[in-house]
Design a protein around this motif. Structure first.
Motif, PDB file in Angstrom:
ATOM      1  N   THR A 195      16.872  36.948  -5.265  1.00  0.00           N
ATOM      2  CA  THR A 195      16.907  37.920  -6.356  1.00  0.00           C
ATOM      3  C   THR A 195      18.062  37.680  -7.304  1.00  0.00           C
ATOM      4  OG1 THR A 195      15.817  39.596  -4.984  1.00  0.00           O
ATOM      5  CG2 THR A 195      17.085  40.381  -6.878  1.00  0.00           C
ATOM      6  N   CYS A 196      19.231  37.341  -6.771  1.00  0.00           N
ATOM      7  CA  CYS A 196      20.403  37.134  -7.611  1.00  0.00           C
ATOM      8  C   CYS A 196      21.445  36.339  -6.851  1.00  0.00           C
ATOM      9  CB  CYS A 196      20.981  38.469  -8.092  1.00  0.00           C
ATOM     10  SG  CYS A 196      21.541  39.545  -6.759  1.00  0.00           S
ATOM     11  N   PRO A 233      17.883  32.281 -10.189  1.00  0.00           N
ATOM     12  CA  PRO A 233      17.973  33.742 -10.290  1.00  0.00           C
ATOM     13  C   PRO A 233      19.179  34.172 -11.113  1.00  0.00           C
ATOM     14  CG  PRO A 233      18.712  33.000  -8.137  1.00  0.00           C
ATOM     15  CD  PRO A 233      18.140  31.796  -8.823  1.00  0.00           C
ATOM     16  N   ARG A 291      14.474  42.090  -0.622  1.00  0.00           N
ATOM     17  CA  ARG A 291      15.183  41.324  -1.632  1.00  0.00           C
ATOM     18  C   ARG A 291      16.348  40.594  -0.974  1.00  0.00           C
ATOM     19  NH1 ARG A 291      14.619  46.321  -4.517  1.00  0.00           N
ATOM     20  NH2 ARG A 291      13.174  46.147  -6.274  1.00  0.00           N
ATOM     21  N   LEU A 310      20.254  44.385  -6.759  1.00  0.00           N
ATOM     22  CA  LEU A 310      19.371  44.472  -5.603  1.00  0.00           C
ATOM     23  C   LEU A 310      18.511  45.738  -5.616  1.00  0.00           C
ATOM     24  CD1 LEU A 310      21.814  43.200  -2.838  1.00  0.00           C
ATOM     25  CD2 LEU A 310      19.710  42.070  -3.607  1.00  0.00           C
TER      26      LEU A 310
END
Length: 304
Positions: A171-172, A234, A142, A301
């Motif tokens: 992911t973010c 994301p 990730r 995560l």
């Protein structure tokens, strides 16, 4: 009129005293960087991690922080602030060490080219090169992008570039008091123009140096609040501060992401100021806020 707590006021004044008067008495980049180089170094010892190494990410200098034994630990690509013109790997070394230790992720800090010598799009292109390198050299993990101030701008732009150029997957995004709008037209830019460390003069000087290319002010890869398509990005975590001229940039971006269907977690600290997450040793409120920010990222995560 609201005023900072006296303890916070003292920290603001101390930080401002160590910062050059950008855009007024001091405008030459060589002079500004010399001012920074002459500042006294923090007396706090560096947090020891299992592994810290400098590397080249397809030509872009990076520093890799790893404090875990996991071979599949997620990656955080971190872009430092400094108005696209100042700071470097060393200025944010302590923050990145804390980030790696607290989250259990491998942190890859990017030493992107800086303005005004290298205006937009040099910085986001370097950051994107480092992102692709991290995805290739640490495969199957990730990846989050994170940054503070101008670095948070680059983190947002990385999500756009990754979406528009076919990856890598992110992911973010963790955005700490992001610097997003060169028009500086929202109320916080007037309310907090002076007296809270980061000033209106600083921001004008930063943006003028970074966006010297014609048309750059309207480019969403430079100014993500400039009618950018934010769909498909994301999830985001934003941190904003009440006495920050960039406060409304972050709040507006959170609203824009939400309107585009992007999940957003936002933490607003009404009594804090720009850069406060880096001053955890000086303010208990900053230490608590940083712990919260790192916990949010760790959970996003899959490490929480």
């Amino acid at each position: 009129m609201r005023r900072p707590d006296p303890r916070v006021r003292a920290v603001i004044d101390q930080a401002a005293a160590q910062f050059p008067p950008l855009g007024t008495e001091m405008t030459d980049i060589t002079e500004v960087r010399a001012f920074f180089a002459a500042r006294p170094r923090p007396a706090t010892p560096r947090l020891a991690l299992a592994r810290v190494r400098d590397a080249r990410a397809d030509g872009v200098p990076v520093r890799v922080y790893d404090d875990t034994d996991r071979t599949d630990a997620p990656v955080v690509l971190f872009c430092h602030g400094g108005g696209f013109a100042l700071c470097d790997l060393d200025s944010h070394d302590g923050f990145c060490r804390s980030l790696a230790h607290a989250t259990g992720a491998v942190v890859v800090a990017v030493d992107y080219r800086r303005a005004p010598e290298h205006p937009f799009p040099a910085a986001p292109e370097d950051a994107y090169t480092a992102l692709r390198w991290a995805a290739r050299t640490l495969p199957g993990r990730r990846i989050a992008v994170a940054g503070d101030s101008a670095g948070a701008n680059l983190a947002t732009v990385l999500t756009l570039l990754a979406r528009d150029r076919g990856g890598p997957g992110i992911t973010c995004q963790a955005l700490y008091y992001p610097m997003l709008d060169p028009t500086r037209s929202r109320p916080s830019h007037r309310e907090n123009a002076r007296g809270y460390f980061l000033t209106a003069d600083h921001l004008r000087w930063y943006w003028d140096g970074y966006l010297s290319r014609p048309g750059a002010w309207a480019d969403p890869y430079a100014a993500p609040l400039a009618d950018a398509d934010l769909s498909g990005l994301p999830p985001a975590h934003l941190v904003t501060a009440g006495f920050d001229p960039l406060r409304d940039d972050g709040l507006a971006y959170a609203d824009a992401l939400t309107a585009a269907g992007v999940p957003v977690t936002a933490h607003h600290y009404a009594g804090m100021f720009h850069g406060f997450l880096s001053l955890a040793d000086a303010l208990p409120e900053a230490a608590a806020a940083r712990e919260t920010a790192f916990t949010v990222l760790r959970t996003a995560l899959g490490l929480g």
